[in-house]
Design an enzyme around this catalytic site. Structure first.
Site, PDB file in Angstrom:
ATOM      1  CG  ASP A 534      68.122  21.536   4.644  1.00 57.86           C
ATOM      2  OD1 ASP A 534      68.495  22.070   5.697  1.00 57.86           O
ATOM      3  OD2 ASP A 534      67.236  20.667   4.590  1.00 57.86           O
ATOM      4  CE  LYS A 535      71.961  18.524  10.095  1.00 63.12           C
ATOM      5  NZ  LYS A 535      71.325  17.197  10.252  1.00 63.12           N
ATOM      6  CE  LYS A 749      70.096   8.442  25.586  1.00 63.41           C
ATOM      7  NZ  LYS A 749      69.412   7.541  24.644  1.00 63.41           N
ATOM      8  CB  THR A 900      80.940   9.752  20.127  1.00 63.84           C
ATOM      9  OG1 THR A 900      81.303  11.097  20.403  1.00 63.84           O
ATOM     10  CG2 THR A 900      81.733   9.229  18.941  1.00 63.84           C
ATOM     11  CB  VAL A1032      85.160  25.146   7.241  1.00 68.62           C
ATOM     12  CG1 VAL A1032      83.641  25.056   7.358  1.00 68.62           C
ATOM     13  CG2 VAL A1032      85.651  24.261   6.098  1.00 68.62           C
ATOM     14  CE  LYS A1073      68.094  26.580   6.484  1.00 63.71           C
ATOM     15  NZ  LYS A1073      67.454  25.291   6.137  1.00 63.71           N
ATOM     16  CG  ASN A1097      63.483  24.086   6.638  1.00 63.82           C
ATOM     17  OD1 ASN A1097      63.051  23.193   5.930  1.00 63.82           O
ATOM     18  ND2 ASN A1097      64.640  23.985   7.241  1.00 63.82           N
TER      19      ASN A1097
END
Length: 1522
Positions: A534-535, A749, A900, A1032, A1073, A1097
């Site tokens: 997972d991130k 922004k 950014t 990737v 997943k 999750n």
């Protein structure tokens, strides 16, 4: 790959649709090559201009050209035989399951599948309804399911049948069950009836008890969720029952209760506090800030304006941004007060429960008005309320029907270790061996029966049938498969379990150790080849930090928070230490921890305030020093009226105004911010650090505290006119402010690709961005070309020296040397562009070296004069220069892995704003397509901006993540990232975490752009041909769903996924997943998967993988509770796999081999003996000794070997992750090893028996040659030999435990003989035992002589075989063990010399060879050309980049073809001469006092590096290395 003509700079396909609208990439734009798969056609590309795209970093693949190019080289993959067999098996199982469901479930049990409801579930909103009146599910005609959840695998009813099936699926248990049935059959067994069945049942019961305890722990963890509390409107149905329990408990304890305690303490007016498990569909719940949502609810009211509540869904879908959920206008108007809630009569129609997290369909009817309900009106279980004082909702789904539970992996099967299949294979083989031996001996019996039984008068003419003899032999030799195989394995795993309690995997910040929730699959940790991560919360800390900014052409580093974070970390560590007081001697532990830091920690920077880019592999220290925001403040204070100062101050004002954050005053008076996203929180905190403090945000106002040049502060009030919110489609947010001077200004922004086309000077900005991108593209092309050449070209040292080496490597490892030469010439052509990139831009100011700052919190500082020279005031007044520098800075920020954002602004006239406000007001009140109309209205005002500046935000990685992923790759493990976050964020983190390398080809698969099948095939063609150095693949959840539904896409996609280096799956649901993990398990043969995550999750993929690892993170403990192993930080995965995983795999493999080997050595003499007793089945060994052989005399050797063996030190394993491939190559147990151990056991049994028979057959009649005396000799030899071999010869890490095992086992054997001699009566038996050992054969020299001779013979055989193997078939482990021995010897010599305090510091070895000083330094070349010291005692330095070959560096060094040109005169292997010694061999060259050793040059190339050897004689000997 073929590149297309450049596209128009103003249009490109977006992520959401194919129409030519402005590109919308993330704020953190990865400056790396992309292949955006599935893009436009040739006609569309030819219609574009030739100006390079300055914004999009996703280049388009020319699929027509690729298809034509690769059509003759690649064909669509077909299913392999294995996949076809698996499909057939699954189809057969599916048919059986369908039949079972129809016959048993539906026919017998009458449990019909639930049909869909005709119009959804109708849930009345009635506060006056009693909670005891349960609502009925239209589908079942029964009450809705309750809110109780269960993650445990068993229930009281199915535990026994499921476990019996699981236990006897182990072939060993099934085998012994068959033997037990034979023994229980009357007249067949010669060894008793219960000798196998009773211990088998005991062992099975013990294993079942362990599994039951593990599952009971999961059940207890589930209770924590089920018994959480929430407030509901109405009475508590269980209040009386709980009060009775309190009374009963008090009565039992003999204490009195106060009257107040008998009432329901959970009442708060009309609201009652109940447990989560008691929540019902139709309940009205009230949630406070930071409370978790107990079930799926429809929002009725929220305390924020417009009934908006902010929800965090990290545990649900992995997204970090807060989501705004709002009540339907019809409900919000009536449910704002308790009286209104009671008076409201409405009906909510909700969709049937399903797994789709990103869609919700429903409606609400209030009176005569019916309004739709969408995803914006519903909150799912697993979410958390944030920034909202109170939220009221109506429960629509409960328990297992909630979205998060529907996505959980159901019907979890018990995980079996991969090595169990190896054991099963060995058992099947031994069963055939047993049948063969029994059949052969039975045949021998029938051959001799006529001649022997006729002359054996004492048999009385009795004869046996084939069945009786054959089964008797089966029962005699059944222990070739030891009964204790599995129970001893369980003991070993318990030992391994406790040894995994490693302090190096303890996190002092969170006071969390490593926890193993199961002991079943410990050895699987040593064979992992896929990691699914997972991130959010796993790779990242889910903490955003403002890190850099670019304003008016100058970039600034902001690291004020680094020291703050470090101080907060130290406070947490101190608190954790206080908690541990009393649990141990913390002071001593702390001293040891300081003296010996963690081995797997990444190197820290010297200054706590120095920030290092996680994605920069060379480290920030190698760059030029950077200006810091403290210097910016100093410059603004000294020169407040310059053009640069005015732009910088306005940019800081933009950061402080353009957001939706709310300030709150904390308990200690400090201001805390509540933000809709971590990014906004980081920006507002950075503005506060820089003096622009958000003090208050009353209704439609923002109050800022601003700094003055004299150091004072002033407060200014800004009126908020409108806010145009950020959405994933818009990728920007705008705020319209009336400034204190009365002017109206709009601040915007967003992603740079969104803001650039909206700038006033967009044509200039596009041109400058195009130039920056072109230079970046050239740089990346050069990096990729260098990587390809380094992967295909040989080492330079191979081209010289011995002719055999030169000849062998003359073709560069390619089919044709001309191909490599062509690429080399291409690199030469590109050198000019590389020099252009290295040269400073004429717009850049020259860099000056900085002096060290006296402030310890500052890594660098600048003098005022130097600072004034670095800030280019002219660039602040030149739009072109400012654009170019800003885009260069954005490119640098992206390469650092930062996210950014560009800021723009413009002033509006009053009439212009009034016209727009009318349009926007109409759009916001529209009943149809409201969101689309509001976005279209926003487009009208978001244009013609002036550029304010750019910010860079760090999505803070956990400590050691890049290093861990790099080492996992070197270990041959592929790392995938599966996240619910958006694509751009996932790619950005992949670069920061080194999941993507600077030279990686990032290939994006997107179904919205069309032609997905051709895209996959063309990419697969390139990957199959190996023309891409590192690939990737990025795929989103929607595209993955289409792929899984289409078999023509699924097969090539998973073939592609198994070939590429990594896969990033974004916007993935929990079910997707889990399905990805299962598909890889199916697609890749012999794959062993590990899934790691920290949220609810992630539970599905954790349960679907072979090994599940949970992280005790910010998303809660859901994953940690359900996982097999729990750690606190991702970096601990290094030690968990490389050290403990490898140890467990090695130990278990050696245990299995040793167990089968000792049974062969011990029981085959029985077979040899049958030849000499007419195959009568007479046992060579005494029965009682035979019964306790495995338990008393040979259990400790295999248990200690399997529990405590260490072939290499943890330090070595962590430094050289390539050694982890030992598990991938099945180095601990494989067919070759098994056959080798078996043949060796057969030979040793032959030696032991026939030496015994040769002596005892020749002894005179006055010696004791009885059966007991003769059988004791091989028994005695086997006991001693098994203990010595396993604990002395085979065990590398010899400690007191090994010698204790040898002593106890052998001593126990001789004490057993003494006990038998004294306890047995003096009566006529087949085994004459009474005082035989004491007075008869045990007192003779013949007995001890034959024992020693036989023992010596088998030990010599063992030593000879091991020596031959190490000389001719040495592997990585052997070489590293030699290196470790040399290092230990050098350390001992150094210690002795230090203690002596005088004499020659270098000394000599006992064999006369010169010794190498342990702290000699090797100087090798780093990739950037500098020098780095490494220890000369090692023969292989650490490699920092990918290992291209499947074999490790040691194996390549070991091959003769890789040896250096300078070799000993006799041509022998310098490795065989010993590491760390300078031998007296004649070399080809003799420079004075210089030799060379192998060191890493930063790639998979070992370079030559000189070292100086100071020998006592002054002579120097030179070797040359690769």
């Amino acid at each position: 790959m073929t590149r297309p003509p450049p596209r128009n700079p103003t249009t490109a396909p977006t992520d959401d649709e194919h129409s030519p609208v402005p590109v919308a990439h993330s704020g953190a734009r990865p400056a790396y090559p992309f292949h955006h798969i599935g893009s436009s056609s040739k006609a569309h590309r030819e219609s574009q201009n030739t100006v390079p795209d300055p914004i999009s970093y996703a280049t388009t693949v020319d699929f027509d050209d690729l298809k034509a190019e690769s059509s003759t080289q690649y064909k669509a993959p077909k299913k392999s035989k294995r996949i076809r067999w698996l499909d057939a098996r699954d189809e057969a199982f599916g048919r059986v399951a369908t039949l079972y469901r129809k016959v048993v479930i539906q026919g017998i049990l009458r449990q019909k599948p639930l049909p869909p409801s005709p119009d959804g579930r109708h849930i009345p909103l009635s506060a006056n309804r009693k909670r005891s009146e349960l609502l009925t599910d239209e589908r079942t005609r029964k009450p809705y399911t309750d809110n109780f959840i269960r993650s445990s695998r068993y229930t009281v009813w199915d535990f026994l049948p499921k476990q019996l099936i699981f236990q006897f699926s182990k072939l060993g248990n099934a085998y012994f069950l068959a033997i037990s049935i034979m023994q229980l059959t009357p007249g067949l067994s010669t060894t008793g009836e219960w000798t196998t069945f009773a211990p088998l049942m005991a062992f099975v019961a013990l294993s079942m008890a362990k599994e039951g305890y593990d599952d009971y722990r999961r059940y207890r963890l589930d209770k924590a969720d089920n018994r959480s509390e929430v407030q509901v409107l109405g009475e508590d149905l269980n209040a009386l029952r709980r009060a009775k329990k309190k009374v009963a408990k008090a009565t039992k304890e003999g204490s009195e209760m106060a009257m107040d305690d008998l009432g329901d303490g959970g009442h708060e007016g009309e609201w009652s506090t109940i447990l989560w498990q008691d929540v019902k569909v139709g309940d009205i719940v009230r949630l406070r800030r930071d409370e978790n949502v107990p079930a799926d609810i429809v929002v009725l009211h929220a305390s924020n304006p417009n009934s908006v509540t902010y929800i965090e869904t990290m545990a649900l879908d992995g997204e970090t941004n807060l989501k705004a959920k709002r009540a339907s206008p019809a409900l919000a108007a009536q449910c704002s007060t308790l009286a209104g809630l009671k008076a409201c009569e409405a009906v909510v129609v909700s969709e049937d429960p399903n797994v789709d997290l990103y869609r919700y369909d429903g409606r609400v009817t209030v009176g005569e008005e019916t309004l739709p309900l969408s995803l914006a009106n519903v909150v799912y279980r697993g979410s958390t309320v944030r920034n909202t004082a109170e939220t009221i909702g109506l429960v629509v789904n409960t328990g297992e029907e909630c979205k998060i539970r529907m996505n959980a992996h159901k019907h979890v099967t018990t995980k079996a270790p991969a090595m169990q299949y190896v054991v099963n294979g060995c058992i099947v083989w031994l069963v055939f061996v047993l049948l063969g031996i029994s059949g052969g001996l039975t045949g021998g019996y029938f051959l001799l029966r006529n001649t022997v039984e006729r002359h054996s008068w004492f048999l009385g003419g009795t004869s046996l049938s084939f069945r009786e003899v054959f089964i008797a032999y089966i029962i005699m030799f059944n222990t070739l498969i030891p009964l204790s195989l599995y129970i001893s394995l369980e003991i070993i795993k318990v030992i391994q379990f406790y040894l995994m309690g490693d302090v190096e995997m303890y996190d002092p910040v969170t006071n969390t150790p490593m926890v193993a929730n199961t002991t079943t699959i410990l050895e699987d940790l040593g064979q992992v080849n896929y990691v699914f991560s997972d991130k959010t919360g796993t790779l990242t800390e889910n903490v955003m930090r403002f890190r850099k900014m670019s304003v008016a052409g100058t970039a600034w580093l902001h690291d004020m928070d680094v020291e703050r974070d470090e101080e907060a970390k130290q406070k947490l560590i101190a608190m954790a230490r206080k908690k541990r007081k009393g649990k141990g001697k913390d002071k001593d532990k702390d001293k040891n921890r300081v003296a010996k830091p963690e081995l797997d920690d990444p190197p820290h920077v010297s200054s706590p305030a120095r920030w290092n880019a996680g994605g920069n592999q060379n480290g920030t220290a190698e760059r030029d020093p950077e200006l810091k925001t403290e210097d910016l403040l100093d410059y603004l204070r000294r020169r407040p009226n310059t053009a640069f100062a005015r732009k910088a101050k306005f940019f800081l004002l933009s950061i402080a105004l353009c957001h939706t954050c709310l300030p709150e005053e904390g308990d200690k008076g400090e201001i805390e911010y509540q933000a809709a996203s971590p990014d906004e929180h980081a920006l507002v905190e950075a503005a506060r650090d820089l003096g622009y403090v958000l003090v208050d945000r009353p209704n439609q106002q923002i109050i800022l505290q601003l700094p003055n040049s004299d150091g004072s502060t002033t407060r200014e009030t800004y009126e908020v006119l409108d806010v145009i919110d950020f959405t994933s489609k818009r990728k920007r947010m705008s705020i319209i402010i009336r400034m204190p001077d009365g002017r109206i200004c709009v601040f915007c922004k967003g992603a740079d690709s969104i803001i650039l086309p909206r700038l006033k000077l967009s044509h200039i900005a596009m041109q400058k961005a195009s130039g920056v991108e072109a230079m970046a593209h050239k740089r990346r092309s050069i990096e990729q070309e260098k990587q390809r050449i380094s992967m295909s070209s040989p080492r330079n040292s191979m081209a010289m020296g011995r002719p055999s080496i030169s000849k062998r490597h003359s073709q560069f490892g390619m089919k044709d040397a001309d191909d490599a030469q062509g690429r080399l010439e291409e690199v030469e052509v590109r050198k000019e562009s590389e020099r252009h990139l290295a040269a400073p831009s004429p717009l850049q100011s020259p860099r000056t070296s900085y002096a060290a700052s006296p402030r310890p919190s500052m890594a660098l500082s600048v003098h005022e004069d130097v600072l004034d020279g670095l800030v280019d005031e002219s660039a602040a007044m030149n739009d072109g220069a400012m654009f170019e520098r800003c885009f260069q800075h954005i490119d640098e920020f992206a390469r650092d892995g930062l996210r950014t954002l560009l800021y723009g602004y413009r002033y509006l006239e009053e009439d212009e704003y009034a016209r727009w406000r009318k349009i926007y007001s109409d759009a916001s009140t529209s009943l149809e397509n409201r969101q689309a109309k509001m976005e279209a209205a926003g487009e009208l005002i978001e244009e013609k901006f002036d550029l304010a500046g750019a910010t860079a935000i760090e999505d803070k990685l956990q400590e050691g993540v890049p290093d861990t992923i790099d080492k996992l790759r070197r270990a041959g493990i592929k790392v995938w990232m599966l996240t619910g976050d958006k694509r751009e964020t996932a790619i950005n983190i992949a670069h920061s975490a080194r999941l993507c390398q600077p030279f990686s080809e990032v290939i994006i698969l997107d179904s919205t752009t069309g032609r997905l099948e051709e895209s996959i095939h063309s990419t697969l063609s390139d990957v199959s041909r190996g023309i891409l150095p590192h690939t990737v693949v990025v795929v989103d959840g929607h595209t993955l769903g289409l792929i899984d539904d289409d078999e023509t896409l699924s097969c090539p996609f998973y073939d592609l996924a198994s070939r590429v280096d990594s896969v990033i799956c974004c916007r993935a649901s929990p079910a997707q997943k889990a399905n990805l993990v299962k598909r890889i398990r199916r697609q890749v043969r012999d794959s062993l998967t590990l899934a790691i995550g920290d949220g609810a999750n992630d539970i599905g993929m954790i349960q679907a993988s072979h090994v599940g690892v949970g992280i005790s993170g910010r998303e809660g403990l859901q994953a940690a509770r359900i996982s097999d192993y729990s750690i606190a930080q991702f970096r601990f995965l290094q030690r968990l796999l490389f050290v403990h995983g490898r140890y467990n795999y090695l130990r278990t493999g050696k245990y299995i081999l040793a167990t089968f080997w000792k049974e062969i050595v011990f029981f085959l003499p029985q077979a040899h003996f049958q030849r000499f007793n007419a195959y009568s089945g007479t046992s060579l060994y005494e029965n009682w000794s035979l019964t306790v052989f495995n338990t008393f005399f040979t259990s400790l050797p295999v248990i200690f070997l399997g529990g405590f063996e260490k072939d290499l030190s943890a330090k070595t394993l962590l430094e050289h992750p390539e050694l982890y491939r030992y598990g991938h190559d099945r180095g601990a147990i494989n067919v070759r090893l098994y056959v080798g151990w078996t043949l060796l056991g057969v030979a040793e049994s032959f030696i032991i028996y026939y030496l015994t028979w040769g002596v005892y057959n020749k002894l005179p009649f006055d010696e004791d040659t009885s059966l007991y005396a003769m059988g004791t000799v091989p028994f005695n030899v086997c006991v001693i030999f098994i203990n010595v071999k396993l604990l002395v010869l085979e065990m590398h890490d010899k400690t007191i435990i090994a010698f204790l095992g040898v002593f106890l086992s052998i001593t126990g054997w001789f004490l057993w003989n003494l006990a038998l001699s004294g306890l047995f009566q003096n009566e006529l038996r087949i085994y004459q035992i009474r005082r035989a050992f004491l007075d008869n054969f045990g007192a003779t020299l013949n007995f001890w002589t034959v024992c020693l001779v036989a023992l010596g013979a088998v030990l010599v055989l063992e030593l000879f075989v091991d020596a031959v193997r190490r000389v001719y078939w040495a592997n990585d482990v052997d070489l590293m063990q030699r290196i470790e021995r040399e290092e230990r010897k050098a350390a001992k010599r150094k210690a002795k010399e230090k203690m002596a305090g005088s004499g020659d510091p270098h000394g000599e070895d006992r064999d006369g060879h010169d010794g190498m000083q342990a702290d000699t330094v090797v100087y090798g070349m780093k990739p950037h050309g500098g020098t780095v010291p490494t220890t000369a005692g090692r023969a292989m330095a650490n490699t920092n980049n990918d290992v291209a070959s499947a074999r490790t560096s040691l194996q390549r060094l070991r091959r003769s073809s890789d040896f250096p040109a300078a070799v000993p005169e006799d041509g022998s292997d310098p490795f065989e001469k010993g590491f760390g010694k300078a031998h007296k061999t004649k070399m080809h060259q003799k420079p004075p006092h210089v030799t060379t050793r192998w060191v890493s040059s930063g790639r998979d190339v070992m370079e030559e590096s000189p070292i100086e050897l100071n020998t006592p004689t002054g002579d120097s000997r030179v070797g040359q290395a690769i």
